[in-house]
Design a protein around this motif. Structure first.
Motif, mmCIF file in Angstrom:
data_model
loop_
_atom_site.group_PDB
_atom_site.id
_atom_site.type_symbol
_atom_site.label_atom_id
_atom_site.label_comp_id
_atom_site.label_asym_id
_atom_site.label_seq_id
_atom_site.Cartn_x
_atom_site.Cartn_y
_atom_site.Cartn_z
ATOM 1 N N ALA A 53 30.947 26.102 51.894
ATOM 2 C CA ALA A 53 30.552 27.102 50.909
ATOM 3 C C ALA A 53 29.456 27.974 51.496
ATOM 4 N N LEU A 54 29.407 29.216 51.063
ATOM 5 C CA LEU A 54 28.374 30.143 51.520
ATOM 6 C C LEU A 54 27.837 30.876 50.305
ATOM 7 N N MET A 55 26.520 30.944 50.193
ATOM 8 C CA MET A 55 25.889 31.656 49.089
ATOM 9 C C MET A 55 25.129 32.855 49.624
ATOM 10 N N THR A 56 25.455 34.021 49.083
ATOM 11 C CA THR A 56 24.771 35.247 49.461
ATOM 12 C C THR A 56 24.425 36.012 48.183
ATOM 13 N N PHE A 57 24.028 37.272 48.315
ATOM 14 C CA PHE A 57 23.529 38.032 47.174
ATOM 15 C C PHE A 57 24.196 39.405 47.107
ATOM 16 N N ASP A 58 24.152 39.995 45.927
ATOM 17 C CA ASP A 58 24.796 41.294 45.749
ATOM 18 C C ASP A 58 23.928 42.439 46.248
ATOM 19 N N LYS A 59 22.604 42.213 46.389
ATOM 20 C CA LYS A 59 21.698 43.241 46.893
ATOM 21 C C LYS A 59 20.914 42.687 48.065
ATOM 22 N N HIS A 60 20.529 43.578 48.962
ATOM 23 C CA HIS A 60 19.712 43.148 50.094
ATOM 24 C C HIS A 60 18.348 42.687 49.577
ATOM 25 N N PRO A 61 17.852 41.553 50.064
ATOM 26 C CA PRO A 61 16.544 41.057 49.613
ATOM 27 C C PRO A 61 15.413 42.064 49.776
ATOM 28 N N ALA A 62 15.526 42.961 50.764
ATOM 29 C CA ALA A 62 14.471 43.954 50.962
ATOM 30 C C ALA A 62 14.348 44.892 49.766
ATOM 31 N N MET A 86 33.724 37.059 56.123
ATOM 32 C CA MET A 86 33.503 35.654 55.770
ATOM 33 C C MET A 86 34.804 34.864 55.850
ATOM 34 N N ARG A 87 35.869 35.448 55.376
ATOM 35 C CA ARG A 87 37.179 34.797 55.460
ATOM 36 C C ARG A 87 37.551 34.545 56.918
ATOM 37 N N ALA A 88 37.294 35.529 57.768
ATOM 38 C CA ALA A 88 37.617 35.384 59.196
ATOM 39 C C ALA A 88 36.762 34.319 59.872
ATOM 40 N N ASN A 89 35.580 34.032 59.305
ATOM 41 C CA ASN A 89 34.685 33.032 59.884
ATOM 42 C C ASN A 89 34.844 31.649 59.263
ATOM 43 N N GLY A 90 35.899 31.462 58.478
ATOM 44 C CA GLY A 90 36.244 30.123 58.023
ATOM 45 C C GLY A 90 35.547 29.636 56.769
ATOM 46 N N VAL A 91 35.017 30.548 55.951
ATOM 47 C CA VAL A 91 34.359 30.153 54.705
ATOM 48 C C VAL A 91 35.423 29.807 53.663
ATOM 49 N N ASP A 92 35.221 28.710 52.942
ATOM 50 C CA ASP A 92 36.155 28.289 51.899
ATOM 51 C C ASP A 92 35.754 28.791 50.518
ATOM 52 N N LEU A 93 34.454 28.664 50.180
ATOM 53 C CA LEU A 93 33.943 29.077 48.872
ATOM 54 C C LEU A 93 32.829 30.094 49.095
ATOM 55 N N TYR A 94 32.995 31.272 48.528
ATOM 56 C CA TYR A 94 32.055 32.366 48.766
ATOM 57 C C TYR A 94 31.354 32.709 47.460
ATOM 58 N N TYR A 95 30.086 32.298 47.345
ATOM 59 C CA TYR A 95 29.292 32.542 46.145
ATOM 60 C C TYR A 95 28.428 33.791 46.340
ATOM 61 N N ARG A 96 28.627 34.774 45.459
ATOM 62 C CA ARG A 96 27.823 35.997 45.501
ATOM 63 C C ARG A 96 26.954 36.021 44.245
ATOM 64 N N VAL A 97 25.663 35.784 44.430
ATOM 65 C CA VAL A 97 24.717 35.712 43.319
ATOM 66 C C VAL A 97 24.132 37.093 43.055
ATOM 67 N N HIS A 98 24.143 37.513 41.815
ATOM 68 C CA HIS A 98 23.579 38.808 41.440
ATOM 69 C C HIS A 98 22.074 38.661 41.227
ATOM 70 N N PHE A 99 21.331 39.524 41.900
ATOM 71 C CA PHE A 99 19.880 39.497 41.773
ATOM 72 C C PHE A 99 19.484 40.057 40.406
ATOM 73 N N THR A 100 19.104 39.168 39.524
ATOM 74 C CA THR A 100 18.564 39.575 38.227
ATOM 75 C C THR A 100 17.056 39.311 38.255
ATOM 76 N N PRO A 101 16.290 39.924 37.336
ATOM 77 C CA PRO A 101 14.854 39.612 37.301
ATOM 78 C C PRO A 101 14.588 38.118 37.150
ATOM 79 N N GLU A 102 15.409 37.455 36.344
ATOM 80 C CA GLU A 102 15.251 36.013 36.154
ATOM 81 C C GLU A 102 15.421 35.268 37.476
ATOM 82 N N PHE A 103 16.465 35.618 38.214
ATOM 83 C CA PHE A 103 16.718 34.934 39.482
ATOM 84 C C PHE A 103 15.616 35.238 40.490
#
Length: 313
Positions: A53-62, A86-103
């Motif tokens: 699994a890979l977890m990333t974000f919808d916006k750049h942290p900067a 990501m698919r080409a690099n063998g990721v099975d589950l791709y989690y894209r977390v949306h940066f909300t103020p809460e997060f």
């Protein structure tokens, strides 16, 4: 690969069915350094017979943490392109977390408890410089203490070439400097942008070099001003050609920057088509010619140089 969009908080319905090896990072560009992190995760997942699994974000942290203006920020890999990589690099589950103020305001411990443990991580893999909050309290050295024995941690060392660290920042600078050859070396694949073919001034047609004018994705970084060897993907075909990113200074001053591509051995109506452009090689800078004849002579030379490059590579 399964893609899961997470609008915080993470819900039970989004939990994986079993434990996973979880890779963390934003991965803009998915360059060779990023690929090394993902490969380390893939190897560990294979060793444990677990999904990757890979977890990333919808916006750049900067944008969120660094005060960078979102409207002017340019990505190396937009949403669909990053998914393909990501698919080409063998990721099975791709989690894209949306940066909300809460997060964005989660404490490091809450981030670990709610997301890393929530995603059932048996092992967490990240690069040496990964952070999950303020650097002094949310770095890789401290992650094992937040984990509290619930998962293992693998820290992947930085990747360098003969010059320095391989990074998104360095790749972005190479593209801005028109050095697509270096950018492609850092990425480990050919840089690609997308856009829609729109009407231009049709001047190229009168010179014997008709061009497709590309309205590029405004969120993606276009290489700097210059003349390039390219490939264009359109309607299921891949065609070689040469591209101009510039202001057409021969025909006046203070003109807008345009992206124009002359395709080789192609005929057909491209207007309105969505296309992808592979940026293969930098040929030369933009020149203000003394007249049309001098420009046409140079275009013939550019075409020959481009065809030679395509034939060789």
């Amino acid at each position: 690969m399964q893609t899961i969009d997470v609008l915080p908080p993470l819900t039970a319905a989004q939990f994986p069915e079993q434990q996973v090896v979880l890779v963390l990072g934003f991965f803009d560009g998915v360059h060779r350094g990023h690929q090394a992190v993902i490969a380390a995760g893939r190897a560990e997942a294979d060793r444990r017979h677990l999904p990757l699994a890979l977890m990333t974000f919808d916006k750049h942290p900067a944008i969120v943490y660094g005060g960078v203006d979102e409207a002017s920020f340019k990505y190396l890999s937009p949403r669909t392109r990053k998914e393909d990589l990501m698919r080409a690099n063998g990721v099975d589950l791709y989690y894209r977390v949306h940066f909300t103020p809460e997060f964005a305001h989660l404490s490091p411990q809450a981030f670990v408890d709610d997301y890393l443990c929530g995603l059932r991580a048996a092992v967490v893999v990240a690069g040496f410089d990964y952070t999950y909050g303020k650097k002094d309290i949310a770095n890789m050295a401290l992650l094992p203490s937040y984990a509290r024995g619930r998962f293992a941690v693998i820290e992947v060392k930085e990747r360098t070439d003969q010059m320095s660290k391989i990074s998104s920042t360095r790749t972005r600078q190479a593209l801005a400097d028109a050095d697509v050859d270096l950018a492609n070396e850092l990425l480990g694949y050919t840089y690609q942008t997308s856009g829609t073919v729109v009407h231009g001034e049709a001047r190229g047609r009168t010179m014997g070099f008709p061009t497709a004018n590309i309205a590029a994705d405004p969120e993606v970084l276009t290489p700097g001003i210059g003349i390039y060897v390219v490939r264009m993907h359109v309607a299921g075909k891949i065609c070689g050609g040469m591209a101009s990113v510039g202001r057409n200074v021969t025909f006046g001053d203070d003109r807008d920057v345009t992206v124009e591509i002359n395709l080789f051995d192609f005929s057909g109506d491209l207007y309105g088509q969505h296309v992808q452009v592979d940026w293969l090689h930098y040929l030369r800078g933009e020149v203000k010619f003394t007249g049309m004849d001098a420009l046409i002579e140079q275009l013939h030379q550019d075409e020959q140089n481009s065809r030679d490059y395509l034939a060789k590579h």
